[in-house]
Design a protein around this motif. Structure first.
Motif, PDB file in Angstrom:
ATOM      1  N   ASP A  39       0.813  -1.217   0.000  1.00 47.39           N
ATOM      2  CA  ASP A  39       0.000   0.000   0.000  1.00 47.39           C
ATOM      3  C   ASP A  39       0.846   1.267   0.000  1.00 47.39           C
ATOM      4  OD1 ASP A  39      -2.402  -1.460   0.086  1.00 47.39           O
ATOM      5  OD2 ASP A  39      -2.262  -1.663   2.265  1.00 47.39           O
TER       6      ASP A  39
ATOM      7  N   GLU B 132       2.371   4.552  -0.910  1.00 54.82           N
ATOM      8  CA  GLU B 132       1.905   5.613  -1.790  1.00 54.82           C
ATOM      9  C   GLU B 132       3.005   6.624  -2.123  1.00 54.82           C
ATOM     10  OE1 GLU B 132      -1.378   7.374   0.216  1.00 54.82           O
ATOM     11  OE2 GLU B 132      -2.635   5.572   0.112  1.00 54.82           O
TER      12      GLU B 132
ATOM     13  N   PRO C 295       4.888  -5.460  -8.328  1.00 55.79           N
ATOM     14  CA  PRO C 295       3.861  -4.465  -8.651  1.00 55.79           C
ATOM     15  C   PRO C 295       3.718  -3.431  -7.536  1.00 55.79           C
ATOM     16  CG  PRO C 295       2.849  -6.527  -7.944  1.00 55.79           C
ATOM     17  CD  PRO C 295       4.324  -6.791  -8.052  1.00 55.79           C
ATOM     18  N   CYS C 296       3.731  -2.149  -7.906  1.00 57.08           N
ATOM     19  CA  CYS C 296       3.555  -1.050  -6.951  1.00 57.08           C
ATOM     20  C   CYS C 296       2.294  -0.293  -7.357  1.00 57.08           C
ATOM     21  CB  CYS C 296       4.777  -0.142  -6.959  1.00 57.08           C
ATOM     22  SG  CYS C 296       6.324  -0.967  -6.545  1.00 57.08           S
ATOM     23  N   LYS C 297       1.162  -0.883  -7.070  1.00 60.86           N
ATOM     24  CA  LYS C 297      -0.104  -0.376  -7.582  1.00 60.86           C
ATOM     25  C   LYS C 297      -0.578   0.893  -6.888  1.00 60.86           C
ATOM     26  CE  LYS C 297      -1.678  -4.903  -9.168  1.00 60.86           C
ATOM     27  NZ  LYS C 297      -2.745  -5.932  -9.110  1.00 60.86           N
ATOM     28  N   ALA C 298      -0.140   1.128  -5.657  1.00 62.16           N
ATOM     29  CA  ALA C 298      -0.595   2.305  -4.918  1.00 62.16           C
ATOM     30  C   ALA C 298       0.385   3.466  -4.984  1.00 62.16           C
ATOM     31  CB  ALA C 298      -0.857   1.930  -3.455  1.00 62.16           C
TER      32      ALA C 298
ATOM     33  N   ARG D 114       2.247   6.602  -5.833  1.00 61.57           N
ATOM     34  CA  ARG D 114       1.918   7.790  -6.623  1.00 61.57           C
ATOM     35  C   ARG D 114       3.065   8.800  -6.664  1.00 61.57           C
ATOM     36  NH1 ARG D 114      -2.688   5.709  -4.768  1.00 61.57           N
ATOM     37  NH2 ARG D 114      -4.515   5.762  -6.140  1.00 61.57           N
TER      38      ARG D 114
ATOM     39  N   GLU E 255       7.299  -2.384 -10.890  1.00 54.78           N
ATOM     40  CA  GLU E 255       6.391  -1.947 -11.944  1.00 54.78           C
ATOM     41  C   GLU E 255       5.464  -0.887 -11.375  1.00 54.78           C
ATOM     42  OE1 GLU E 255       3.385  -3.829 -15.333  1.00 54.78           O
ATOM     43  OE2 GLU E 255       4.277  -5.117 -13.787  1.00 54.78           O
TER      44      GLU E 255
ATOM     45  N   PHE F 148       2.279   1.730 -11.588  1.00 55.44           N
ATOM     46  CA  PHE F 148       0.968   1.778 -12.221  1.00 55.44           C
ATOM     47  C   PHE F 148       0.301   3.148 -12.096  1.00 55.44           C
ATOM     48  CE2 PHE F 148       1.677  -2.663 -11.311  1.00 55.44           C
ATOM     49  CZ  PHE F 148       1.134  -3.331 -12.393  1.00 55.44           C
ATOM     50  N   ALA F 149       0.521   3.853 -10.984  1.00 55.89           N
ATOM     51  CA  ALA F 149      -0.284   5.044 -10.692  1.00 55.89           C
ATOM     52  C   ALA F 149       0.548   6.272 -10.358  1.00 55.89           C
ATOM     53  CB  ALA F 149      -1.234   4.734  -9.526  1.00 55.89           C
TER      54      ALA F 149
END
Length: 203
Positions: A134, A136, A166-169, A171, A190, A192-193
């Motif tokens: 998580d 950010e 994966p680093c989906k959160a 920013r 990687e 994403f956001a």
């Protein structure tokens, strides 16, 4: 809070159940083997800032022993003392790249530190991205006067990734490191956001 840890302990011991944010600035000449803060548990602490300060940077560089065999910040970060910690800021020294120090963070900022935190060479920052899904905001700014690309090679990493993390959160991504280290990090994760990206590469 500025001063020696035993002064901080006396204050915190009376308010440990209520403290949610803590900032401590240590003088460069402090005895880093002092472990008194371990006696205080802060179950609600969410924001923690630790730094080594010096009024004169030249004095700091002359007197501070970056190869000190013990990382004193690790004395202040037992895994069971801060169960709700989400924001961690470290200045002039970092913790080893171990899962127990970087679990479930949403914000991590590490600045003005050397590549190696102690006598043990733990080179793979990617443990942070593995343990903090998580996350950010991430910032890692090494001290260019104390590190160089030749100090690092991917083969030395403790983690060997077969795929990108994966680093989906994530920013905000801020990186100021040698070229070889930056390449390893960027090839291991990687994004994403990301909306704020800062890269400073030095040799």
């Amino acid at each position: 809070v500025k001063g020696r840890p035993f002064d901080v302990r006396d204050v915190l011991s009376h308010h440990s159940d209520r403290v949610t944010m803590l900032s401590i600035d240590f003088p460069w000449f402090y005895d880093f083997n002092n472990r008194s803060l371990l006696e205080v548990t802060l179950p609600r602490l969410a924001h923690l800032h630790l730094s080594i300060q010096s009024e004169n940077v030249d004095d700091f560089d002359e007197n501070y022993d970056a190869s000190h065999p013990t990382n004193f910040f690790s004395y202040l970060m037992p895994t069971d003392q801060f169960p709700l910690l989400r924001h961690l800021t470290l200045d002039r020294q970092r913790l080893p790249w171990k899962a127990e120090y970087y679990h479930n963070l949403t914000r991590l900022k590490i600045s003005s530190c050397t590549l190696y935190p102690s006598s043990d060479r733990d080179l793979d920052v990617c443990v942070v991205f593995q343990e903090c899904p998580d996350l950010e905001e991430f910032e890692l700014s090494l001290d260019p006067s104390n590190v160089a690309s030749q100090d690092f090679s991917p083969e030395q990493c403790l983690l060997q990734q077969s795929h990108r993390i994966p680093c989906k959160a994530l920013r905000t991504f801020h990186l100021a490191v040698p070229g070889a280290y930056a390449a390893h990090i960027l090839q291991s994760i990687e994004l994403f956001a990301v909306t704020t990206l800062y890269l400073r590469i030095f040799e």
